[in-house]
Design a protein around this motif. Structure first.
Motif, PDB file in Angstrom:
ATOM      1  N   SER A   1      -2.799   8.747   5.228  1.00  0.00           N
ATOM      2  CA  SER A   1      -1.938   9.545   4.369  1.00  0.00           C
ATOM      3  C   SER A   1      -0.479   9.420   4.784  1.00  0.00           C
ATOM      4  CB  SER A   1      -2.373  11.011   4.403  1.00  0.00           C
ATOM      5  OG  SER A   1      -1.478  11.820   3.661  1.00  0.00           O
TER       6      SER A   1
ATOM      7  N   GLU B   1      -1.219   8.216  -7.651  1.00  0.00           N
ATOM      8  CA  GLU B   1      -0.188   8.317  -6.612  1.00  0.00           C
ATOM      9  C   GLU B   1       0.966   9.213  -7.031  1.00  0.00           C
ATOM     10  OE1 GLU B   1       1.206   5.232  -9.416  1.00  0.00           O
ATOM     11  OE2 GLU B   1      -0.748   5.681  -8.495  1.00  0.00           O
ATOM     12  N   GLU B   2       1.061   9.528  -8.331  1.00  0.00           N
ATOM     13  CA  GLU B   2       2.153  10.353  -8.839  1.00  0.00           C
ATOM     14  C   GLU B   2       1.828  11.849  -8.831  1.00  0.00           C
ATOM     15  OE1 GLU B   2       5.182   9.340  -9.853  1.00  0.00           O
ATOM     16  OE2 GLU B   2       4.687   7.291  -9.253  1.00  0.00           O
TER      17      GLU B   2
ATOM     18  N   HIS C   1      -2.547   6.890 -12.787  1.00  0.00           N
ATOM     19  CA  HIS C   1      -1.535   6.769 -11.728  1.00  0.00           C
ATOM     20  C   HIS C   1      -1.674   7.924 -10.735  1.00  0.00           C
ATOM     21  CE1 HIS C   1       0.650   3.516 -13.753  1.00  0.00           C
ATOM     22  NE2 HIS C   1       0.335   4.150 -14.865  1.00  0.00           N
TER      23      HIS C   1
ATOM     24  N   ILE D   1       0.678   5.638   3.715  1.00  0.00           N
ATOM     25  CA  ILE D   1       0.831   5.208   2.322  1.00  0.00           C
ATOM     26  C   ILE D   1       1.520   6.233   1.433  1.00  0.00           C
ATOM     27  CG2 ILE D   1      -1.207   3.731   2.511  1.00  0.00           C
ATOM     28  CD1 ILE D   1      -2.696   5.799   0.752  1.00  0.00           C
ATOM     29  N   LEU D   2       1.545   7.492   1.873  1.00  0.00           N
ATOM     30  CA  LEU D   2       2.195   8.554   1.096  1.00  0.00           C
ATOM     31  C   LEU D   2       3.205   9.278   1.981  1.00  0.00           C
ATOM     32  CD1 LEU D   2      -1.032   9.944  -0.613  1.00  0.00           C
ATOM     33  CD2 LEU D   2       0.746   8.586  -1.731  1.00  0.00           C
TER      34      LEU D   2
ATOM     35  N   ARG E   1      -3.936  13.092  -4.171  1.00  0.00           N
ATOM     36  CA  ARG E   1      -3.663  12.424  -2.892  1.00  0.00           C
ATOM     37  C   ARG E   1      -4.938  11.992  -2.188  1.00  0.00           C
ATOM     38  NH1 ARG E   1       1.440  13.205  -0.321  1.00  0.00           N
ATOM     39  NH2 ARG E   1       0.368  13.034   1.672  1.00  0.00           N
TER      40      ARG E   1
ATOM     41  N   VAL F   1      -6.352   8.806  -3.617  1.00  0.00           N
ATOM     42  CA  VAL F   1      -5.553   7.635  -3.245  1.00  0.00           C
ATOM     43  C   VAL F   1      -5.886   7.207  -1.814  1.00  0.00           C
ATOM     44  CG1 VAL F   1      -3.213   6.750  -2.888  1.00  0.00           C
ATOM     45  CG2 VAL F   1      -3.693   8.262  -4.818  1.00  0.00           C
TER      46      VAL F   1
ATOM     47  N   ARG G   1       0.807  -1.217   0.000  1.00  0.00           N
ATOM     48  CA  ARG G   1       0.000   0.000   0.000  1.00  0.00           C
ATOM     49  C   ARG G   1       0.844   1.273   0.000  1.00  0.00           C
ATOM     50  NH1 ARG G   1      -5.286  -1.057  -1.356  1.00  0.00           N
ATOM     51  NH2 ARG G   1      -5.969  -2.968  -0.336  1.00  0.00           N
TER      52      ARG G   1
ATOM     53  N   HIS H   1       3.399   4.031  -1.217  1.00  0.00           N
ATOM     54  CA  HIS H   1       3.887   4.568  -2.485  1.00  0.00           C
ATOM     55  C   HIS H   1       5.206   5.301  -2.249  1.00  0.00           C
ATOM     56  CE1 HIS H   1       0.094   3.575  -4.406  1.00  0.00           C
ATOM     57  NE2 HIS H   1      -0.537   4.144  -3.395  1.00  0.00           N
TER      58      HIS H   1
ATOM     59  N   THR I   1      -7.891   3.753  -0.716  1.00  0.00           N
ATOM     60  CA  THR I   1      -7.205   2.821   0.183  1.00  0.00           C
ATOM     61  C   THR I   1      -8.099   2.478   1.371  1.00  0.00           C
ATOM     62  OG1 THR I   1      -5.037   3.716  -0.445  1.00  0.00           O
ATOM     63  CG2 THR I   1      -5.157   2.466   1.611  1.00  0.00           C
TER      64      THR I   1
END
Length: 316
Positions: free
Chosen positions: A255, A183-184, A181, A258-259, A189, A192, A25, A27, A196
């Motif tokens: 957040s 997540e890029e 994509h 995963i980020l 955000r 994503v 999960r 990134h 999740t």
């Protein structure tokens, strides 16, 4: 009859990489290069950061003259405002572009499939018809798991609208890349995070508890003993993930999980290249300044040979 594509879940098949369950999960930003960043022993890190790993290999086979000629053409592409200077923003954007080339190639692979009217853009209707086509009129009545397909359609539409920044119902290539994509892209955000939580939150309370968190990673079978990493993850949940100690992960905590805030290596590399190349200290570089320092940006047969000699000398 099966759907041709299973929503956005199918879009990631081409770029999926096997990762440990506890990492799937998260990134992480990919490394710019497999090499150590040490200019005293060569510029391989800089070459791969500036060109991308595969393109850097191509330059290593060129003569110095060919490398410099190609570099000059690249500089012209980087100078998007055509003012004769390469700013930090332009160089940063270029490096990020080269590093996410695999993503853009994945988008390119599917682009013609979705751009049905060949206008260089993809509308939500085009995407929806291509992905769900036949089942739209029947409201998924012939699908065994009707609720799942409806939920997938709703999720796709929500993500498409978030990627469609001007809200015109049509995605440019950049917007469609954000859809593929998310997540890029910083502005994706929240999507994503929301997706999740929806994936892991089995009781629908909008939060993730410990059972759901572990269940997303590990499901014991036939009395199987719990691996050590699961015990570690339980500890991580209570000690690190659950920041307010209420027993759940909310959107903010998800957040952070995963980020994770990581160093922007592309930004650092852009600053490094400008610092090493900017002879008049005006915080931007010209094409002449870059070509005068060409072997930091790109390799060639000559620079490759020189770096090999340096390595052999160090080994001795």
């Amino acid at each position: 009859m099966q759907l041709l594509f299973l929503g956005t879940l199918a879009l990631f098949v081409g770029v999926t990489v096997a990762v440990p369950a506890q990492e799937k999960r998260v990134h992480h930003k990919p490394d710019l290069s497999d090499h150590v960043h040490d200019d005293a022993h060569g510029y391989q890190y800089d070459h791969e950061a500036f060109l991308g790993k595969e393109e850097a290999k191509t330059f290593d086979q060129l003569s110095p003259e060919e490398s410099k000629e190609r570099l000059g053409k690249i500089v012209d592409r980087i100078d998007t405002d055509k003012d004769g200077f390469i700013s930090h923003a332009e160089l940063h954007h270029w490096i990020k572009h080269r590093q996410r080339r695999y993503i853009e190639e994945n988008v390119d692979k599917h682009w013609k499939e979705y751009d049905q009217n060949k206008d260089g853009k993809i509308g939500w209707i085009e995407y929806k018809n291509t992905t769900y086509g036949y089942y739209m009129d029947a409201e998924f009545d012939d699908v065994d798991d009707k609720a799942s397909y409806k939920a997938m359609l709703t999720r796709d539409e929500r993500r498409f609208k978030s990627a469609d920044r001007d809200g015109d119902g049509v995605a440019t290539r950049e917007e469609f890349t954000a859809f593929f994509h998310p997540e890029e892209f910083d502005h994706m955000r929240d999507i994503v995070i929301q997706e999740t939580i929806e994936d892991i939150d089995k009781n629908g309370d909008g939060k993730i508890d410990l059972r759901e968190y572990i269940g997303d990673m590990f499901s014991p079978e036939n009395g199987e003993n719990e691996p050590d990493w699961v015990t570690t993850e339980k500890k991580h949940f209570s000690e690190f993930r659950d920041m307010n100690k209420d027993g759940f992960l909310d959107a903010s905590e998800v957040s952070h999980w995963i980020l994770p805030g990581e160093v922007d290596h592309a930004d650092n590399e852009a600053r490094h290249l400008i610092h090493e190349t900017d002879k008049d200290n005006d915080d931007k570089i010209t094409k002449n300044e870059i070509l005068a320092n060409w072997n930091m940006f790109v390799g060639s047969q000559a620079t490759n040979y020189g770096e090999d000699l340096t390595k052999r000398h160090d080994e001795l």
